[in-house]
Design a protein around this motif. Structure first.
Motif, mmCIF file in Angstrom:
data_model
loop_
_atom_site.group_PDB
_atom_site.id
_atom_site.type_symbol
_atom_site.label_atom_id
_atom_site.label_comp_id
_atom_site.label_asym_id
_atom_site.label_seq_id
_atom_site.Cartn_x
_atom_site.Cartn_y
_atom_site.Cartn_z
ATOM 1 N N ARG A 276 0.819 -1.218 0.000
ATOM 2 C CA ARG A 276 0.000 0.000 0.000
ATOM 3 C C ARG A 276 0.849 1.263 0.000
ATOM 4 O O ARG A 276 0.405 2.303 -0.492
ATOM 5 N N SER A 277 2.053 1.200 0.542
ATOM 6 C CA SER A 277 2.903 2.379 0.611
ATOM 7 C C SER A 277 3.822 2.519 -0.599
ATOM 8 O O SER A 277 4.612 3.470 -0.668
ATOM 9 N N HIS A 296 0.001 -10.809 -8.820
ATOM 10 C CA HIS A 296 -1.355 -10.856 -8.275
ATOM 11 C C HIS A 296 -1.443 -10.158 -6.917
ATOM 12 O O HIS A 296 -2.495 -9.609 -6.562
ATOM 13 N N LEU A 297 -0.363 -10.182 -6.166
ATOM 14 C CA LEU A 297 -0.329 -9.367 -4.941
ATOM 15 C C LEU A 297 -0.444 -7.892 -5.285
ATOM 16 O O LEU A 297 -1.166 -7.137 -4.625
ATOM 17 N N ALA A 298 0.274 -7.463 -6.306
ATOM 18 C CA ALA A 298 0.196 -6.067 -6.730
ATOM 19 C C ALA A 298 -1.224 -5.707 -7.159
ATOM 20 O O ALA A 298 -1.740 -4.628 -6.814
ATOM 21 N N ALA A 299 -1.869 -6.591 -7.900
ATOM 22 C CA ALA A 299 -3.246 -6.331 -8.332
ATOM 23 C C ALA A 299 -4.180 -6.211 -7.135
ATOM 24 O O ALA A 299 -5.074 -5.356 -7.112
ATOM 25 N N GLU A 300 -3.965 -7.065 -6.144
ATOM 26 C CA GLU A 300 -4.810 -7.034 -4.946
ATOM 27 C C GLU A 300 -4.798 -5.663 -4.283
ATOM 28 O O GLU A 300 -5.817 -5.206 -3.753
ATOM 29 N N PHE A 301 -3.639 -4.982 -4.314
ATOM 30 C CA PHE A 301 -3.518 -3.673 -3.670
ATOM 31 C C PHE A 301 -3.553 -2.524 -4.676
ATOM 32 O O PHE A 301 -3.203 -1.392 -4.334
ATOM 33 N N GLY A 302 -3.976 -2.831 -5.910
ATOM 34 C CA GLY A 302 -4.122 -1.787 -6.918
ATOM 35 C C GLY A 302 -2.824 -1.090 -7.242
ATOM 36 O O GLY A 302 -2.769 0.135 -7.365
ATOM 37 N N LEU A 303 -1.762 -1.876 -7.424
ATOM 38 C CA LEU A 303 -0.441 -1.319 -7.678
ATOM 39 C C LEU A 303 -0.077 -1.499 -9.151
ATOM 40 O O LEU A 303 -0.217 -2.603 -9.691
ATOM 41 N N PRO A 304 0.392 -0.446 -9.848
ATOM 42 C CA PRO A 304 0.868 -0.619 -11.226
ATOM 43 C C PRO A 304 2.057 -1.572 -11.273
ATOM 44 O O PRO A 304 2.819 -1.680 -10.297
ATOM 45 N N ILE A 305 2.251 -2.229 -12.406
ATOM 46 C CA ILE A 305 3.302 -3.237 -12.547
ATOM 47 C C ILE A 305 4.143 -2.908 -13.776
ATOM 48 O O ILE A 305 3.618 -2.570 -14.837
#
Length: 416
Positions: A276-277, A296-305
């Protein structure tokens, strides 16, 4: 329904232990299921997670795993034995790894319904990054092991291309594609106010040293900070089991650089804060071994990849609708350009965040596990009907009811 889940399991840190934990946690929430985790032995004793029924019956790199697991499965008398597997789940030693991959087939021969979730295929692994001395022998053994795994009642893979390979090349039957899924039932929307304040945190997360290496990222980050002084690199995770000491060697080299932070292994409860940070997840891989759990962890927290231009990741992005920017594999300048371009565009960052979070909502862990359970339940119903079908089967020499009536009916002679 009684399920035995064969997987690496926390507090073990072996491959797929986190995925095994989330499968077991979701199964535990169903009151009609009984779940026993048949897990790997720990190198040093640690307290077990209290809410799970864990039986540590197999040992990494042991040739006795087939007999150990067979005994444990007979004792459990399950309706379903579910294997959560990599090719290296049971060992780095080739014989131990191969003998472990025969267990689903022998379990089925013992009368149990067996299902395998296979996270990668040997065809898609770049063995040059795993320090393999005899790649042809490994390819041959991988071919045989794949055919052994297909002897299970059913198998799930996490990319459509893997299903096509198993069907077209290996003539596999009962092969399913199921999405990897995120590790949450109710993901929380991203908090954009935490990103870029005061620094843009560039996150790299994984098990490092084989096909996930940091040298390219470190060189690329030097180019990034020249253009974005408020960027900070966060390296999280641990060594791959085959490369002990790798992460320490990189951390030692950059220990005096305040813009780079090494946080080491991240416990399950600390993962949300880490993601999140952060402003962006970077995947500096040289090859892939299947659908990425980190993505998929990044997607869970809405993080660009941002990740290397690798076919498996392209298919993952297209199939699941993930927001991913690709850089030229092996090019530090291409990676730096993508990082800087994204961090300089708040609109693009927000658009990719929303796209990934939307993709996450379509593949929560309850949705994924429900697909598996429907398949298991269908098998249970079919199996329950088989004895009835055998009982109702009429021998061929017994005339049917319609035949009896035809024999008894009068024969009409046409009027002349």
């Amino acid at each position: 329904m009684k399920i035995c889940l064969v997987t690496a399991f926390p507090p073990s840190r072996r491959g797929l232990n986190e995925y095994g934990y989330h499968i077991a946690r979701e199964l535990q929430r169903d009151p009609v299921l009984s779940v026993t985790v048949l897990a790997d032995e720990l190198e040093t004793p640690e307290p077990e997670l209290a809410e799970f029924d864990v039986n540590r019956v197999w040992r990494f790199d042991s040739l006795s795993n087939p007999s150990r697991l067979a005994k444990a499965i007979r004792s459990c008398k399950p309706d379903v034995v579910w294997f959560n597997l990599l090719f290296s789940t049971f060992g780095n030693n080739p014989l131990a790894a191969f003998s472990g991959l025969t267990i689903p087939a022998t379990t089925r021969m013992g009368g149990c319904y067996t299902h395998v979730t296979l996270h990668h295929l040997m065809e898609n692994i770049d063995l040059s990054h795993a320090n393999v001395r005899f790649p042809r022998a490994y390819r041959f053994a991988g071919n045989v092991a794949t055919r052994m795994l297909l002897a299970a009642n059913s198998i799930s893979v996490l990319l459509p291309a893997y299903r096509r390979t198993l069907i077209n090349k290996y003539k596999g039957e009962n092969v399913h594609f199921r999405a990897h899924g995120i590790m949450s039932a109710r993901p929380e929307p991203p908090d954009y106010s935490r990103r870029g304040v005061p620094d843009h945190r560039v996150l790299a997360f994984g098990k490092w040293g084989t096909y996930k290496r940091l040298e390219l990222l470190m060189d690329s980050f030097e180019l990034v900070v020249k253009r974005l002084p408020n960027a900070k690199l966060i390296v999280a995770g641990s060594d791959h089991p085959m490369t002990p000491g790798y992460l320490d060697s990189i951390a030692e080299k950059y220990k005096d650089d305040p813009r780079i932070e090494f946080v080491g292994y991240v416990a399950e409860e600390d993962i949300p804060e880490l993601f999140r940070s952060s402003s962006v997840l970077v995947m500096p891989y040289s090859s892939a071994t299947g659908s990425s759990g980190v993505a998929h962890l990044a997607a869970e927290f809405g993080l660009p990849i941002i990740c290397a231009d690798i076919p498996d990741f392209h298919e993952m992005a297209d199939d699941e609708g993930l927001g991913i920017l690709f850089y030229q594999t092996g090019s530090e300048r291409s990676l730096a350009d993508q990082i800087c371009g994204l961090l300089n565009s708040p609109e693009m960052m927000k658009e990719m965040s929303e796209q990934n979070f939307s993709a996450a909502l379509r593949q929560t862990m309850p949705q994924i596990i429900r697909q598996y359970l429907r398949s298991f339940d269908l098998h249970q119903r079919q199996r329950a009907l088989q004895p009835i079908a055998r009982f109702r089967r009429i021998p061929g020499w017994v005339p049917s009811r319609s035949a009896i009536f035809r024999a008894a009916a009068p024969r009409w002679v046409p009027w002349m």
